[in-house]
Design a protein around this motif. Structure first.
Motif, PDB file in Angstrom:
ATOM      1  N   GLY A 292       1.081   9.323  -4.584  1.00 48.39           N
ATOM      2  CA  GLY A 292       0.907   7.889  -4.330  1.00 48.39           C
ATOM      3  C   GLY A 292      -0.063   7.400  -3.133  1.00 48.39           C
ATOM      4  O   GLY A 292      -0.897   6.582  -3.329  1.00 48.39           O
ATOM      5  N   ASP A 293       0.133   8.061  -1.965  1.00 46.86           N
ATOM      6  CA  ASP A 293      -0.872   7.719  -0.760  1.00 46.86           C
ATOM      7  C   ASP A 293      -2.236   8.240  -1.251  1.00 46.86           C
ATOM      8  O   ASP A 293      -3.256   7.470  -0.889  1.00 46.86           O
ATOM      9  N   PHE A 294      -2.662   9.230  -1.894  1.00 49.63           N
ATOM     10  CA  PHE A 294      -3.843   9.684  -2.399  1.00 49.63           C
ATOM     11  C   PHE A 294      -4.408   8.535  -3.326  1.00 49.63           C
ATOM     12  O   PHE A 294      -5.716   8.017  -3.089  1.00 49.63           O
ATOM     13  N   ALA A 295      -3.694   7.931  -4.143  1.00 51.66           N
ATOM     14  CA  ALA A 295      -3.922   7.002  -5.131  1.00 51.66           C
ATOM     15  C   ALA A 295      -4.500   5.882  -4.473  1.00 51.66           C
ATOM     16  O   ALA A 295      -5.455   5.101  -4.814  1.00 51.66           O
ATOM     17  N   GLU A 296      -3.666   5.258  -3.455  1.00 58.85           N
ATOM     18  CA  GLU A 296      -3.768   4.189  -2.678  1.00 58.85           C
ATOM     19  C   GLU A 296      -5.206   4.454  -1.842  1.00 58.85           C
ATOM     20  O   GLU A 296      -6.028   3.526  -1.861  1.00 58.85           O
TER      21      GLU A 296
END
Length: 456
Positions: free
Chosen positions: A328-332
Motif C-alpha cells: 500500500g505504501d509502495f503504491a502511494e
C-alpha cells in the motif's frame, strides 16, 4: 518548449565547460553555432543579433581572459544574457488591491478561457480567494465554458450584468467586492485577427474596472506571429505581462525569447499541457539554466512540494523507520511521483542529467501505472502480507488490473527485495542501502533505470 534550442545550446555549453583556453576565433565559432540554433528555434533576427552582441562584448572582457576556466565563465555570461532576454528577474502579480482584477485578453484560440481556470487554481493553492467572470458575448457558449471550468477548479463564477462588456465587468467587480473575493479573473472576448473594435472593447473594460494586471494570452505555436500580436495589444492596452500557452507542443520556443525582449512585456506564466494543473510560474533565471542544460533544482523542489502530500510522506517515513513498508505504501509512493509530472518531467529539471529529447520522449510512465493497478486490485490483507498470494489470488489480481501473472510475479519479487532492504535502513548504512535498493528495483525493468526509462 525550448527542446531544440536546449539540446543545441546544451551541447555548446558542454563543449565549453571543460575548455582551458578560449581564443577569439573559438568564441566566434561558438557564437555562429549559437546564432544558427537561435534562428532555427524561431527567435526573431533582431533579438538574435542583440543576444550575440551582448555575449561577445561580455566574453571579450577581462573577466574571461583572467579566468582559469574561461569556458565556465562564458556559460555564465550566456546564462545571464538569456535570463535578461527572457525578462530578467521573476515578476509576481500585483494583488495588493481588494478585489484585484486580472484581465485576460488575446486572439481566439489562444486558450484564454482555459488559462483563466488554470490561473484561478494556482492562485487558490496560494491561499487567495478567487472568482471568475467572462465578458465575452461574441463566442457561443464562452461564458458557459468558463462556468464549467470554475466548477472544476472549485471557485465561484460571477455573471456580470449590463448591455456592454465594460458594464458587465463593472457589475462583476462590485459583486466580487461584496462577496469578499481577493482576486477576480476577467476573461474577455477574442477575434480571429486584431481589429479596432476588439481593441476598443478591451481598452474600455480595462479602464472601467481599473485592472491591476492586464495579461496577454499567446499561443506559443504561432511562432514569430506572436511577436506582432504582442506588439499590437501592448500598444493599445499597455499589457503588464503575458502568458504563453501550448508550450508543450512548441519545441522551438522562439516566441518566448522574442516577445519578452522586443515588447518589454514579461512572461508571467506558461501553460504546459491540457490539464488544469499543467500551468507554471515563469522564472527567467531558472528557464535560462534549463535551456543551457543546467537543470532547475529550485523548480524541482517546488514540483516535489506541490506534488507530495506532506502527511502521507511523514506517515510513510514513520512506517519506513519501523520496517513496516508494505505494498500500500509502495503504491502511494508511485502515485506521488505521478503527481509530480512523471519521470521525464523530473529528469529535465535535474542538473547534469543530459538526455536527448528523443530519449525523454521514450520515457513511459505506463509501467508505473500498471504496478499501481496491480496493487489496487489486491485486498488490504494481500497488500500487507504479499506472501498470502497463491495462484488463484494472482490470477484474480492480474485480471482485475488488466495485467498478467508473470508481470505480477516480477513486481512482487522486486517489492520483496525493496522491503528487505528497507528493514535494514534503520541503521547507519541507510544511505548505501537506499542506493542498492534503487538499483535492484530498476534492475528488472531496464538495466537499473527507473520504470519506463529507455535503455540507452
Amino acid at each position: 518548449m525550448f527542446n531544440r534550442l536546449s539540446e543545441k545550446l546544451g551541447d555548446i555549453a558542454h563543449k565549453l565547460r571543460g575548455a582551458a583556453r578560449v581564443s577569439e576565433a573559438d568564441l566566434d565559432a561558438t557564437l555562429r553555432e549559437m546564432r544558427m540554433a537561435l534562428l532555427e528555434a524561431d527567435v526573431a533576427l533582431p533579438v538574435t543579433r542583440h543576444l550575440m552582441n551582448e555575449v561577445r562584448e561580455r566574453a571579450l572582457g577581462a573577466e574571461v581572459a583572467k579566468s582559469l576556466q574561461p569556458g565556465q565563465v562564458i556559460i555564465k555570461i550566456l546564462n545571464d544574457a538569456l535570463a535578461d532576454l527572457l525578462g530578467g528577474q521573476r515578476r509576481d502579480l500585483d494583488l495588493s488591491k481588494i478585489p484585484s482584477v486580472i484581465l485576460l485578453c488575446g486572439l481566439q484560440g489562444a486558450g484564454k478561457t482555459t488559462t483563466a481556470g488554470k490561473l484561478a487554481r494556482l492562485l487558490v493553492s496560494q491561499g487567495k480567494k478567487v472568482a471568475l467572470t467572462s465578458v465575452d458575448a461574441t463566442r457561443p457558449a464562452a461564458r458557459e465554458q468558463l462556468q464549467v471550468l470554475a466548477g472544476q477548479v472549485d471557485v465561484p463564477y460571477i455573471a456580470g450584468e449590463g448591455g456592454s462588456a465594460a458594464a458587465m465587468a463593472r457589475s462583476a467587480v462590485k459583486q466580487a467586492g461584496r462577496d469578499g473575493h481577493h482576486v477576480l479573473i476577467l476573461d474577455t472576448a477574442g477575434r480571429q485577427v486584431v481589429d479596432d473594435e476588439l481593441m476598443n472593447e478591451i481598452r474600455d473594460v480595462a479602464t472601467a474596472v481599473g485592472a491591476t494586471e492586464r495579461l496577454l494570452v499567446l499561443d506559443a505555436m504561432t511562432g514569430q506571429t506572436a511577436l506582432q500580436i504582442a506588439e499590437q495589444f501592448h500598444s493599445a492596452v499597455n499589457m503588464s505581462g503575458c502568458i504563453l500557452t501550448k508550450t508543450d507542443a512548441d519545441v522551438r520556443g522562439g516566441a518566448a525569447l522574442s516577445v519578452a525582449h522586443s515588447t518589454g512585456v514579461p512572461i508571467r506564466y506558461v501553460g504546459t499541457g491540457e490539464k488544469v494543473d499543467a500551468f507554471e510560474l515563469f522564472d527567467p533565471q531558472r528557464m535560462a539554466g534549463r535551456i543551457l542544460g543546467q537543470g532547475d533544482v529550485v523548480g524541482l523542489v517546488e514540483k516535489i512540494q506541490a506534488g507530495v502530500d506532506q502527511q502521507q510522506a511523514e506517515k510513510a517515513a514513520d512506517r519506513l523507520k519501523k520496517g513496516q513498508f508494505d505494498l500500500g505504501d509502495f503504491a502511494e509512493q508511485l502515485g506521488q511521483m505521478q503527481n509530480m509530472g512523471g519521470m521525464a518531467s523530473m529528469l529535465k529539471m535535474m542538473p547534469g542529467m543530459k538526455l536527448p529529447q528523443e530519449a525523454l520522449d521514450q520515457i513511459d510512465d505506463k509501467p508505473v501505472k500498471r504496478m499501481q493497478a496491480m496493487v489496487y486490485s489486491m485486498t488490504p490483507k494481500e497488500r500487507k502480507y504479499p506472501k498470502l498470494m497463491n495462484g488463484s489470488r494472482k490470477r484474480r489480481i492480474a485480471m482485475g488490473s488488466g495485467t498478467s501473472v508473470p508481470e505480477l510475479n516480477r513486481m512482487l519479487k522486486q517489492f520483496l527485495q525493496m522491503q528487505r532492504m528497507m528493514k535494514k535502513m534503520k541503521g547507519g548504512k541507510g544511505k548505501r542501502m537506499l542506493t542498492q535498493m534503487m538499483g535492484k528495483f530498476g534492475g528488472g525493468m531496464g538495466g537499473g533505470m527507473p520504470p519506463g526509462m529507455p535503455k540507452m
